[in-house]
Design a protein around this motif. Sequence first.
Motif, PDB file in Angstrom:
ATOM      1  N   LYS A   1     -12.394   8.468   5.474  1.00  0.00           N
ATOM      2  CA  LYS A   1     -11.831   7.428   4.622  1.00  0.00           C
ATOM      3  C   LYS A   1     -12.955   6.668   3.922  1.00  0.00           C
ATOM      4  O   LYS A   1     -14.017   6.444   4.494  1.00  0.00           O
ATOM      5  CB  LYS A   1     -10.993   6.451   5.451  1.00  0.00           C
TER       6      LYS A   1
ATOM      7  N   LYS B   1       0.823   5.409   0.665  1.00  0.00           N
ATOM      8  CA  LYS B   1       0.063   6.451   1.336  1.00  0.00           C
ATOM      9  C   LYS B   1      -0.378   7.541   0.369  1.00  0.00           C
ATOM     10  O   LYS B   1       0.349   7.947  -0.507  1.00  0.00           O
ATOM     11  CB  LYS B   1       0.901   7.076   2.454  1.00  0.00           C
TER      12      LYS B   1
ATOM     13  N   GLU C   1      -2.168  -0.776  -5.600  1.00  0.00           N
ATOM     14  CA  GLU C   1      -2.039   0.283  -4.601  1.00  0.00           C
ATOM     15  C   GLU C   1      -3.356   0.544  -3.878  1.00  0.00           C
ATOM     16  O   GLU C   1      -3.368   1.123  -2.792  1.00  0.00           O
ATOM     17  CB  GLU C   1      -1.543   1.568  -5.255  1.00  0.00           C
ATOM     18  N   ARG C   2      -4.455   0.108  -4.466  1.00  0.00           N
ATOM     19  CA  ARG C   2      -5.780   0.348  -3.876  1.00  0.00           C
ATOM     20  C   ARG C   2      -6.408  -0.920  -3.305  1.00  0.00           C
ATOM     21  O   ARG C   2      -7.171  -0.863  -2.341  1.00  0.00           O
ATOM     22  CB  ARG C   2      -6.717   0.972  -4.920  1.00  0.00           C
TER      23      ARG C   2
ATOM     24  N   PHE D   1       0.839  -1.193   0.000  1.00  0.00           N
ATOM     25  CA  PHE D   1       0.000   0.000   0.000  1.00  0.00           C
ATOM     26  C   PHE D   1       0.873   1.242   0.000  1.00  0.00           C
ATOM     27  O   PHE D   1       1.917   1.279   0.629  1.00  0.00           O
ATOM     28  CB  PHE D   1      -0.903   0.015   1.248  1.00  0.00           C
TER      29      PHE D   1
ATOM     30  N   VAL E   1      -5.320  -5.378   7.502  1.00  0.00           N
ATOM     31  CA  VAL E   1      -5.160  -4.559   6.299  1.00  0.00           C
ATOM     32  C   VAL E   1      -5.526  -3.105   6.577  1.00  0.00           C
ATOM     33  O   VAL E   1      -4.791  -2.178   6.218  1.00  0.00           O
ATOM     34  CB  VAL E   1      -6.028  -5.118   5.150  1.00  0.00           C
TER      35      VAL E   1
ATOM     36  N   ALA F   1      -6.784  -4.842  -1.676  1.00  0.00           N
ATOM     37  CA  ALA F   1      -6.268  -5.930  -0.842  1.00  0.00           C
ATOM     38  C   ALA F   1      -7.191  -7.119  -1.069  1.00  0.00           C
ATOM     39  O   ALA F   1      -8.418  -6.983  -0.961  1.00  0.00           O
ATOM     40  CB  ALA F   1      -6.246  -5.545   0.622  1.00  0.00           C
TER      41      ALA F   1
ATOM     42  N   ARG G   1      -3.038   0.017   6.355  1.00  0.00           N
ATOM     43  CA  ARG G   1      -3.275   0.996   5.296  1.00  0.00           C
ATOM     44  C   ARG G   1      -3.424   2.411   5.833  1.00  0.00           C
ATOM     45  O   ARG G   1      -2.917   3.374   5.263  1.00  0.00           O
ATOM     46  CB  ARG G   1      -4.528   0.607   4.504  1.00  0.00           C
TER      47      ARG G   1
ATOM     48  N   ASP H   1     -10.349   4.933  -0.983  1.00  0.00           N
ATOM     49  CA  ASP H   1      -8.997   4.925  -0.431  1.00  0.00           C
ATOM     50  C   ASP H   1      -8.476   3.494  -0.341  1.00  0.00           C
ATOM     51  O   ASP H   1      -7.270   3.265  -0.385  1.00  0.00           O
ATOM     52  CB  ASP H   1      -8.993   5.555   0.965  1.00  0.00           C
ATOM     53  N   LEU H   2      -9.390   2.558  -0.202  1.00  0.00           N
ATOM     54  CA  LEU H   2      -9.040   1.143  -0.089  1.00  0.00           C
ATOM     55  C   LEU H   2     -10.204   0.311  -0.591  1.00  0.00           C
ATOM     56  O   LEU H   2     -11.361   0.612  -0.297  1.00  0.00           O
ATOM     57  CB  LEU H   2      -8.751   0.786   1.383  1.00  0.00           C
TER      58      LEU H   2
END
Length: 262
Positions: free
Chosen positions: A15, A6, A195-196, A4, A216, A198, A220, A140-141
Motif C-alpha cells: 500500500k 475500495k 476518494e483518495r 473511501f 482512517v 482524508a 481505508r 492508495d491514500l
Amino acid sequence: MVLFYKKQDAAQRGKFITFEGGEGAGKSTQIKLLMARLQAAGLECICTREPGGSPGAEVIREVLLSGAVHAHGPEVEAMLFAAARADHIDSVIRPALAAGTWVLCDRFADSSRVYQGEAGVDKQTIENLQRIAVDGVEPDLTLLIDVPAELGLKRVNKRSQDGPDNAPDRFEKDSLETHQRRRQLFLQIARENRERFAVIDGSRHANEVEEQIKKVVSMRFEAELPSSLEYERASLPNAAAKRGGNTPKNNNRGKRRRGRKR
C-alpha cells in the motif's frame, strides 16, 4: 466526513500512503508513528520523503531546498521536482510496492500541484510533468494534515531554535500569505479527490492526530491495527527483552538518513 472507495489492488502489492500539508504540519512525526504501529501489526513498511528518498533525488533535494534554483523560476523548479520524483519512484517506491511493502511518503505529487501551482506554473504543465514522473504509480491514500498557516510557521520557528540543522529552508521562508494560499490549495485538491484524501486536523496534540490517522488507515484498508496500549508495548523492545519476551521485528529499510524534510 470523508468517504473511501475500495480499489482492486493485486493481493501481493504493498500500500502507498502519502502525507501532505503545509510547513509545520507534523508530517514527519506522524509518519514515524504510523510506521511503528504498522510494524507492530506485523506489516512490512518503509518511510521515505520528497524531494529525495533515493540517491539521485537527494542530490536534487539539496539544490532545491538551498534556494539555488529559485532565481531560475518556478518552471525550472517544477521540472527538477519531477526529475527527483521519477528517480525516487524507479529506485525505491515501485520496487517496494511490488515486493508487498507498505510505503509511507512525506510529500508526493500533490505538493508539486500546490507549491509550483501557487508560484504560477500552468496547471496543465504540472500535470504533464507528473504524468511522466509517476508513470502510473499513484497513492492508495493521501493524508492531508491540515493546520492554520500561522500555527505551522510558529512550529517552524520554534524548531529552528534547536540548532543550525533546523534552519528554515527556501520554502519555509516564504510569507504568511503564501503559506495561507498553499493551505487553501491543499484543501481544494482534497475536496476534488475525496476518494483518495482524508483531511486530518493537525492542530491537535500529536497523540490525537495519531489516533485520527489510525482510524482512517484501519477503515481505508480494513486493517487490524493495534490499540494504543498494544502499540506502545510493541514499541519498547528493551522492556520486552527484560521480560524475556520477543522483541518486534526491526525493519532496517524503514531507516533513512537524518535530515529535515520539506
